[in-house]
Design an enzyme around this catalytic site. Structure first.
Site, short mmCIF file in Angstrom:
data_model
loop_
_atom_site.label_atom_id
_atom_site.label_comp_id
_atom_site.label_asym_id
_atom_site.label_seq_id
_atom_site.Cartn_x
_atom_site.Cartn_y
_atom_site.Cartn_z
CD GLU A 73 39.44 97.52 -31.97
OE1 GLU A 73 39.91 98.89 -31.62
OE2 GLU A 73 39.01 97.39 -30.72
CE1 TYR A 119 55.22 72.56 -36.28
CE2 TYR A 119 54.31 75.14 -37.81
CZ TYR A 119 55.67 73.37 -37.75
OH TYR A 119 55.58 73.34 -39.34
P1 13P Z 1 35.48 97.22 -36.25
O1 13P Z 1 34.61 96.50 -37.05
O2 13P Z 1 35.76 98.31 -36.33
O3 13P Z 1 36.59 96.60 -36.98
O4 13P Z 1 35.27 97.12 -34.90
C1 13P Z 1 35.92 95.72 -34.82
C2 13P Z 1 36.48 94.53 -33.82
O5 13P Z 1 36.97 93.44 -33.78
C3 13P Z 1 36.60 95.56 -32.63
O6 13P Z 1 37.21 95.29 -31.59
#
Ligand code: 13P
Length: 210
Positions: A73, A119
Site C-alpha cells: 500500500e 474527540y
Molecule cells: P501489506 O501486508 O502489503 O501491508 O497489506 C496489508 C493491507 O492492509 C492491505 O490493505
C-alpha cells in the site's frame, strides 16, 4: 525523534494496536515521514510482531532502500503524505467498525460517521471522505486518495478500511483509534435517533482544538 527511536515506537504502537484488536492477522500498515525518506511496515507483516531493524526504509522518491519489502500500500501512504505536508505518519487499518461503515457508505460521501462526541471531531475533523473500492495495492487509488486527503486528515476506503494521518506517529495512532471507536458508536446508535453534536458545537471544537 531519531530514526532508531521511531522504529522502536512504530513496533511498540503496532503491537499495542494488534493486542487490542485494531488489527488482526497481517492487516494494516503504517508509514512515518523521516528527514531523509520514509519508514513503512513490511508487506505481509503482523503489526503485533514488527522487528524494528526490519521495518522498510524508502528514499524521498519512495524507492525501497532498506529493510524488508515494503507494504503493497505504498501508493496509499504516498497519496496522503504528499497531500498533507504537515502529516508525519499514516495508519491504515481494517478495524472492524470503521470497515463496516465503509461497507455501508457511498463513495463520495464526506461524513459517514456523524459527529457524536468531541474527540472524533478533534482528532479526525469534520470530513471523512469515502473513496470508491480499489483492490489492495492497486496504484490507481493514489489520485482519489490524494485529492480527498488535501482536505481531510482521514479517508475511508469503501469495503476496505480507514487511512488516518497525524502530525506524529502517536497522533495518527490515536486518531485511528478514535475513528474506530466513533464508528462503533455510530453503529450502536444507528436508527435510534441519537443526539449528535450541533454544527455550532463542531465549529467550537475545531476553533478551540483544530
Ligand atoms: P501489506 O501486508 O502489503 O501491508 O497489506 C496489508 C493491507 O492492509 C492491505 O490493505
Amino acid at each position: 525523534m531519531d530514526e532508531a527511536a521511531l522504529r522502536d515506537q512504530l513496533a511498540m504502537l503496532g503491537a499495542s494496536l494488534f493486542q487490542r484488536g485494531y488489527s488482526v492477522g497481517t492487516a494494516g500498515n503504517i508509514s512515518v515521514r523521516l528527514a531523509d525518506g520514509y519508514l513503512m511496515t513490511p508487506t505481509n507483516s503482523c503489526l503485533g510482531r514488527l522487528d524494528p531493524a526490519r521495518i522498510s526504509k524508502l528514499a524521498p522518491d519512495w524507492s525501497h532502500i532498506g529493510g524488508d519489502k515494503p507494504s503493497k500500500e505504498v501508493f496509499m501512504h504516498r497519496a496522503v503524505l504528499t497531500a498533507r505536508p504537515d502529516a508525519g505518519a499514516v495508519v491504515h487499518l481494517h478495524s472492524t467498525y470503521a470497515t463496516a461503515i465503509g461497507c455501508l457508505a457511498e463513495p463520495g460521501e464526506t461524513a459517514p460517521i456523524p459527529p457524536l462526541t468531541p474527540y472524533f471531531v478533534m482528532r479526525v475533523g469534520r470530513s471523512l471522505p469515502v473513496i470508491r473500492y480499489y483492490r489492495p495495492g492497486d496504484g490507481a487509488m493514489e489520485g482519489d486518495i490524494h485529492e480527498a486527503a488535501k482536505g481531510a486528515k482521514a479517508v475511508l476506503l469503501a469495503n476496505h478500511g480507514p487511512v488516518v494521518s497525524g502530525r506524529t506517529l502517536a497522533d495518527a495512532v490515536a486518531a485511528a483509534e478514535e475513528l474506530e471507536e466513533s464508528a462503533r458508536l455510530a453503529l450502536l446508535l444507528r436508527g435510534v435517533g441519537a443526539r449528535g453534536l450541533t454544527p455550532a458545537q463542531v465549529d467550537d471544537l475545531l476553533t478551540t482544538f483544530g
